[in-house]
Write a protein that holds these residues in place. Structure first.
Motif, PDB file in Angstrom:
ATOM      1  N   ALA A  13       0.820  -1.211   0.000  1.00 24.53           N
ATOM      2  CA  ALA A  13       0.000   0.000   0.000  1.00 24.53           C
ATOM      3  C   ALA A  13       0.857   1.265   0.000  1.00 24.53           C
ATOM      4  N   ASP A  14       2.008   1.221   0.686  1.00 28.45           N
ATOM      5  CA  ASP A  14       2.870   2.393   0.843  1.00 28.45           C
ATOM      6  C   ASP A  14       4.295   2.042   0.413  1.00 28.45           C
ATOM      7  N   PRO A  15       4.609   2.162  -0.884  1.00 25.07           N
ATOM      8  CA  PRO A  15       5.932   1.783  -1.357  1.00 25.07           C
ATOM      9  C   PRO A  15       7.082   2.490  -0.644  1.00 25.07           C
ATOM     10  N   TYR A  16       6.965   3.791  -0.452  1.00 28.49           N
ATOM     11  CA  TYR A  16       8.054   4.524   0.199  1.00 28.49           C
ATOM     12  C   TYR A  16       8.242   4.066   1.641  1.00 28.49           C
ATOM     13  N   GLY A  17       7.147   3.939   2.379  1.00 27.03           N
ATOM     14  CA  GLY A  17       7.239   3.518   3.777  1.00 27.03           C
ATOM     15  C   GLY A  17       7.812   2.124   3.922  1.00 27.03           C
ATOM     16  N   SER A  23      15.069  -0.757   3.818  1.00 26.47           N
ATOM     17  CA  SER A  23      16.359  -0.077   3.771  1.00 26.47           C
ATOM     18  C   SER A  23      17.053  -0.183   5.133  1.00 26.47           C
ATOM     19  N   GLU A  24      16.285  -0.005   6.205  1.00 29.92           N
ATOM     20  CA  GLU A  24      16.833  -0.163   7.561  1.00 29.92           C
ATOM     21  C   GLU A  24      17.230  -1.612   7.831  1.00 29.92           C
ATOM     22  N   VAL A  25      16.412  -2.560   7.366  1.00 26.97           N
ATOM     23  CA  VAL A  25      16.716  -3.984   7.557  1.00 26.97           C
ATOM     24  C   VAL A  25      18.044  -4.330   6.909  1.00 26.97           C
ATOM     25  N   THR A  26      18.224  -3.922   5.660  1.00 25.88           N
ATOM     26  CA  THR A  26      19.387  -4.329   4.873  1.00 25.88           C
ATOM     27  C   THR A  26      20.588  -3.398   4.993  1.00 25.88           C
ATOM     28  N   GLY A  27      20.364  -2.181   5.486  1.00 23.79           N
ATOM     29  CA  GLY A  27      21.448  -1.209   5.534  1.00 23.79           C
ATOM     30  C   GLY A  27      21.801  -0.663   4.157  1.00 23.79           C
ATOM     31  N   CYS A  28      20.893  -0.820   3.192  1.00 23.47           N
ATOM     32  CA  CYS A  28      21.114  -0.357   1.819  1.00 23.47           C
ATOM     33  C   CYS A  28      20.197   0.820   1.515  1.00 23.47           C
ATOM     34  N   PRO A  29      20.631   1.710   0.614  1.00 25.03           N
ATOM     35  CA  PRO A  29      19.864   2.934   0.364  1.00 25.03           C
ATOM     36  C   PRO A  29      18.649   2.739  -0.527  1.00 25.03           C
ATOM     37  N   LEU A  30      17.716   3.679  -0.378  1.00 29.27           N
ATOM     38  CA  LEU A  30      16.605   3.801  -1.325  1.00 29.27           C
ATOM     39  C   LEU A  30      17.148   4.399  -2.625  1.00 29.27           C
ATOM     40  N   HIS A  31      16.423   4.194  -3.701  1.00 32.48           N
ATOM     41  CA  HIS A  31      16.754   4.855  -4.963  1.00 32.48           C
ATOM     42  C   HIS A  31      16.667   6.360  -4.719  1.00 32.48           C
ATOM     43  N   PRO A  32      17.560   7.149  -5.310  1.00 29.50           N
ATOM     44  CA  PRO A  32      17.563   8.605  -5.052  1.00 29.50           C
ATOM     45  C   PRO A  32      16.257   9.316  -5.398  1.00 29.50           C
ATOM     46  N   ASP A  33      15.470   8.784  -6.325  1.00 29.94           N
ATOM     47  CA  ASP A  33      14.208   9.431  -6.725  1.00 29.94           C
ATOM     48  C   ASP A  33      13.043   9.113  -5.798  1.00 29.94           C
ATOM     49  N   ASP A  34      13.232   8.214  -4.835  1.00 23.34           N
ATOM     50  CA  ASP A  34      12.126   7.779  -3.982  1.00 23.34           C
ATOM     51  C   ASP A  34      11.845   8.802  -2.881  1.00 23.34           C
ATOM     52  N   VAL A  35      10.567   9.217  -2.828  1.00 28.48           N
ATOM     53  CA  VAL A  35      10.102  10.191  -1.836  1.00 28.48           C
ATOM     54  C   VAL A  35       8.712   9.754  -1.372  1.00 28.48           C
ATOM     55  N   PRO A  36       8.226  10.261  -0.236  1.00 29.45           N
ATOM     56  CA  PRO A  36       6.877   9.907   0.195  1.00 29.45           C
ATOM     57  C   PRO A  36       5.857  10.182  -0.908  1.00 29.45           C
TER      58      PRO A  36
END
Length: 127
Positions: A13-17, A23-36
């Motif tokens: 339901a909430d891709p960004y959330g 991202s916190e689980v894996t320690g890896c970043p979100l794609h730079p274009d991802d925003v709420p």
């Protein structure tokens, strides 16, 4: 001819959330274009395919047919506790007294995943 796995897609339901959780689980970043508010978001894993989150109108129903299995780099027990603190829920405890087994958790939208023993956990009990 072969195919390469580009990403693992997770409906939500909430891709960004949900991408922020993973991202916190894996320690890896979100794609730079991802925003709420985006309808698609990605976690860019260090190795392997990306985790891709796609907004869908329907809620999750039933057990996942495919799920992620995580192997922590430290030890399983503190990792399970860390993931619970991030918002995961314990679904099924498959851990055994001898240290074998795994824990089945669910992310904040109910998608199941497993936390396996770490390499050090396995060496301590198998060896």
């Amino acid at each position: 001819m072969i195919s390469v796995v580009q990403n693992v897609a997770i409906d939500c339901a909430d891709p960004y959330g949900l991408a922020r959780f993973w991202s916190e689980v894996t320690g890896c970043p979100l794609h730079p274009d991802d925003v709420p508010g985006v309808t698609e978001a990605q976690v860019q894993l260090t190795e392997g395919p990306a985790l891709y989150f796609n907004q869908v109108p329907e809620a999750k129903a039933g057990k996942n047919r495919i799920h992620l299995c995580l192997r922590p780099d430290t030890s399983r027990e503190p990792e399970v506790e860390r993931l619970l603190a991030l918002g995961a829920a314990l679904v099924s405890d498959r851990r055994n007294e001898d240290g074998s087994g795994w824990a089945v958790l669910a992310d904040p939208e109910g998608n199941e995943f497993c936390v396996l023993r770490s390499a050090s956990d396995r060496a301590a009990t198998d060896g």
